[in-house]
Write a protein that holds these residues in place. Sequence first.
Motif, PDB file in Angstrom:
ATOM      1  N   LEU A 267       0.861  -1.175   0.000  1.00  9.12           N
ATOM      2  CA  LEU A 267       0.000   0.000   0.000  1.00  9.12           C
ATOM      3  C   LEU A 267       0.900   1.227   0.000  1.00  9.12           C
ATOM      4  N   THR A 268       0.585   2.201  -0.851  1.00  5.73           N
ATOM      5  CA  THR A 268       1.392   3.414  -0.938  1.00  5.73           C
ATOM      6  C   THR A 268       0.632   4.579  -0.337  1.00  5.73           C
ATOM      7  N   LEU A 269       1.247   5.225   0.653  1.00  4.76           N
ATOM      8  CA  LEU A 269       0.640   6.367   1.334  1.00  4.76           C
ATOM      9  C   LEU A 269       1.403   7.632   0.959  1.00  4.76           C
ATOM     10  N   GLY A 270       0.733   8.562   0.304  1.00  6.41           N
ATOM     11  CA  GLY A 270       1.325   9.855   0.028  1.00  6.41           C
ATOM     12  C   GLY A 270       1.061  10.805   1.192  1.00  6.41           C
ATOM     13  N   TYR A 271       1.963  11.729   1.420  1.00  3.72           N
ATOM     14  CA  TYR A 271       1.730  12.697   2.492  1.00  3.72           C
ATOM     15  C   TYR A 271       2.364  14.029   2.119  1.00  3.72           C
ATOM     16  N   VAL A 272       1.646  15.104   2.428  1.00  4.53           N
ATOM     17  CA  VAL A 272       2.098  16.446   2.083  1.00  4.53           C
ATOM     18  C   VAL A 272       3.051  16.966   3.158  1.00  4.53           C
ATOM     19  N   PRO A 273       3.843  17.996   2.843  1.00  6.62           N
ATOM     20  CA  PRO A 273       4.741  18.573   3.848  1.00  6.62           C
ATOM     21  C   PRO A 273       3.982  18.980   5.114  1.00  6.62           C
ATOM     22  N   GLY A 274       4.536  18.608   6.247  1.00  4.19           N
ATOM     23  CA  GLY A 274       3.910  18.924   7.539  1.00  4.19           C
ATOM     24  C   GLY A 274       3.062  17.805   8.090  1.00  4.19           C
ATOM     25  N   ALA A 275       2.531  16.933   7.229  1.00  4.14           N
ATOM     26  CA  ALA A 275       1.737  15.793   7.705  1.00  4.14           C
ATOM     27  C   ALA A 275       2.671  14.759   8.313  1.00  4.14           C
ATOM     28  N   THR A 276       2.191  14.056   9.325  1.00  7.92           N
ATOM     29  CA  THR A 276       3.045  13.109  10.054  1.00  7.92           C
ATOM     30  C   THR A 276       2.391  11.724  10.096  1.00  7.92           C
ATOM     31  N   PRO A 277       2.748  10.851   9.153  1.00  2.74           N
ATOM     32  CA  PRO A 277       2.131   9.522   9.096  1.00  2.74           C
ATOM     33  C   PRO A 277       2.782   8.479   9.989  1.00  2.74           C
ATOM     34  N   ALA A 278       3.793   8.851  10.776  1.00  5.95           N
ATOM     35  CA  ALA A 278       4.582   7.862  11.517  1.00  5.95           C
ATOM     36  C   ALA A 278       3.732   6.989  12.436  1.00  5.95           C
ATOM     37  N   LYS A 279       2.792   7.585  13.153  1.00  4.93           N
ATOM     38  CA  LYS A 279       1.973   6.823  14.099  1.00  4.93           C
ATOM     39  C   LYS A 279       1.208   5.713  13.390  1.00  4.93           C
ATOM     40  N   TRP A 280       0.553   6.055  12.284  1.00  4.69           N
ATOM     41  CA  TRP A 280      -0.254   5.068  11.569  1.00  4.69           C
ATOM     42  C   TRP A 280       0.625   4.056  10.856  1.00  4.69           C
ATOM     43  N   ALA A 281       1.790   4.479  10.396  1.00  2.00           N
ATOM     44  CA  ALA A 281       2.725   3.545   9.767  1.00  2.00           C
ATOM     45  C   ALA A 281       3.197   2.513  10.784  1.00  2.00           C
ATOM     46  N   ARG A 282       3.410   2.939  12.025  1.00  2.00           N
ATOM     47  CA  ARG A 282       3.855   2.027  13.076  1.00  2.00           C
ATOM     48  C   ARG A 282       2.767   0.987  13.389  1.00  2.00           C
ATOM     49  N   ILE A 283       1.518   1.444  13.474  1.00  2.00           N
ATOM     50  CA  ILE A 283       0.420   0.510  13.747  1.00  2.00           C
ATOM     51  C   ILE A 283       0.259  -0.469  12.588  1.00  2.00           C
ATOM     52  N   TRP A 284       0.382   0.037  11.359  1.00  2.00           N
ATOM     53  CA  TRP A 284       0.282  -0.823  10.188  1.00  2.00           C
ATOM     54  C   TRP A 284       1.348  -1.919  10.243  1.00  2.00           C
ATOM     55  N   ALA A 285       2.577  -1.553  10.555  1.00  2.00           N
ATOM     56  CA  ALA A 285       3.670  -2.521  10.610  1.00  2.00           C
ATOM     57  C   ALA A 285       3.415  -3.596  11.666  1.00  2.00           C
ATOM     58  N   GLN A 286       2.779  -3.214  12.776  1.00  2.00           N
ATOM     59  CA  GLN A 286       2.475  -4.171  13.836  1.00  2.00           C
ATOM     60  C   GLN A 286       1.386  -5.154  13.403  1.00  2.00           C
ATOM     61  N   ARG A 287       0.378  -4.645  12.694  1.00  2.00           N
ATOM     62  CA  ARG A 287      -0.759  -5.491  12.322  1.00  2.00           C
ATOM     63  C   ARG A 287      -0.535  -6.250  11.016  1.00  2.00           C
ATOM     64  N   HIS A 288       0.256  -5.667  10.113  1.00  2.00           N
ATOM     65  CA  HIS A 288       0.441  -6.279   8.796  1.00  2.00           C
ATOM     66  C   HIS A 288       1.929  -6.316   8.433  1.00  2.00           C
ATOM     67  N   PRO A 289       2.720  -7.061   9.176  1.00  2.00           N
ATOM     68  CA  PRO A 289       4.171  -7.091   8.905  1.00  2.00           C
ATOM     69  C   PRO A 289       4.518  -7.651   7.532  1.00  2.00           C
ATOM     70  N   ASP A 290       3.565  -8.387   6.915  1.00  2.00           N
ATOM     71  CA  ASP A 290       3.835  -8.989   5.611  1.00  2.00           C
ATOM     72  C   ASP A 290       3.385  -8.104   4.446  1.00  2.00           C
ATOM     73  N   VAL A 291       2.815  -6.925   4.749  1.00  2.00           N
ATOM     74  CA  VAL A 291       2.350  -6.013   3.701  1.00  2.00           C
ATOM     75  C   VAL A 291       3.105  -4.695   3.839  1.00  2.00           C
ATOM     76  N   GLU A 292       3.894  -4.366   2.850  1.00  2.00           N
ATOM     77  CA  GLU A 292       4.689  -3.136   2.902  1.00  2.00           C
ATOM     78  C   GLU A 292       3.799  -1.897   2.789  1.00  2.00           C
TER      79      GLU A 292
END
Length: 242
Positions: A6-31
């Motif tokens: 899944l590809t997540l785009g983000y604009v300057p100033g947006a902070t996707p780190a929190k959701w990226a961390r949760i995604w990695a925990q729940r779906h370690p096999d899906v980049e």
Amino acid sequence: MSAPSLTLGYVPGATPAKWARIWAQRHPDVELELRPVAAAAAAEAVRAGAVDVALLRPSADTEGLAVITLYEETTVAVVPVEHHLCAADELAAADLDDEPTLLPLDDVVGWRDAPGVVAAHRPETTGDAIELVAAGMGALIVPQSLARLHHRKDLGYRPIVDAPTCPVALAFPAGRPSELTDEFVGIVRGRKAGSSRGQAEPAPKRTAREKTLAKQAARAAAGKAAGKVARTPGKQGRGGRR
């Protein structure tokens, strides 16, 4: 067959780190690929399929997209640290009325009646405008996250209490989302791991009559149970009468 991603785009100033961390925990096999995109290009990146979902500022053209507003950002004024406006903890729009201001071509605030005297020259980017603020060319009005992104020791920023806020939203193609997109939307919205959108709806509330009938039925059942206990003979001990 290629691995799912899944590809997540983000604009300057947006902070996707929190959701990226949760995604990695729940779906370690899906980049989850994080891809920075310019604010003005974010909506088109989703429409064109360059990204699957995007964190963007909905002031952009979002035709054909489903948009979920996530939060509102404080609008601030960026000025040199020695500027008199830095003496206050917060500002009113009127405090900027006579101040020269810079309006970059990639402005994302979109404040129609913004205070200040806009400079004739419009810098191409917010980063360019920051350089001009440091050179004493004027103040810059931006969302707080962009002021933090472009932080410099010689600049300060103050919230403008009566300015419009700057929303940040999640956008994805309108219509039925893919399974991965729907999962990411659920994470952003706080859906717990293992929960499902297809879970049964809560039972509707009962009417007063239904509650009364339920109580009567419960009392009747309790009475029958008590009667059975009363009619059941107790066990006798070994030395009891036979």
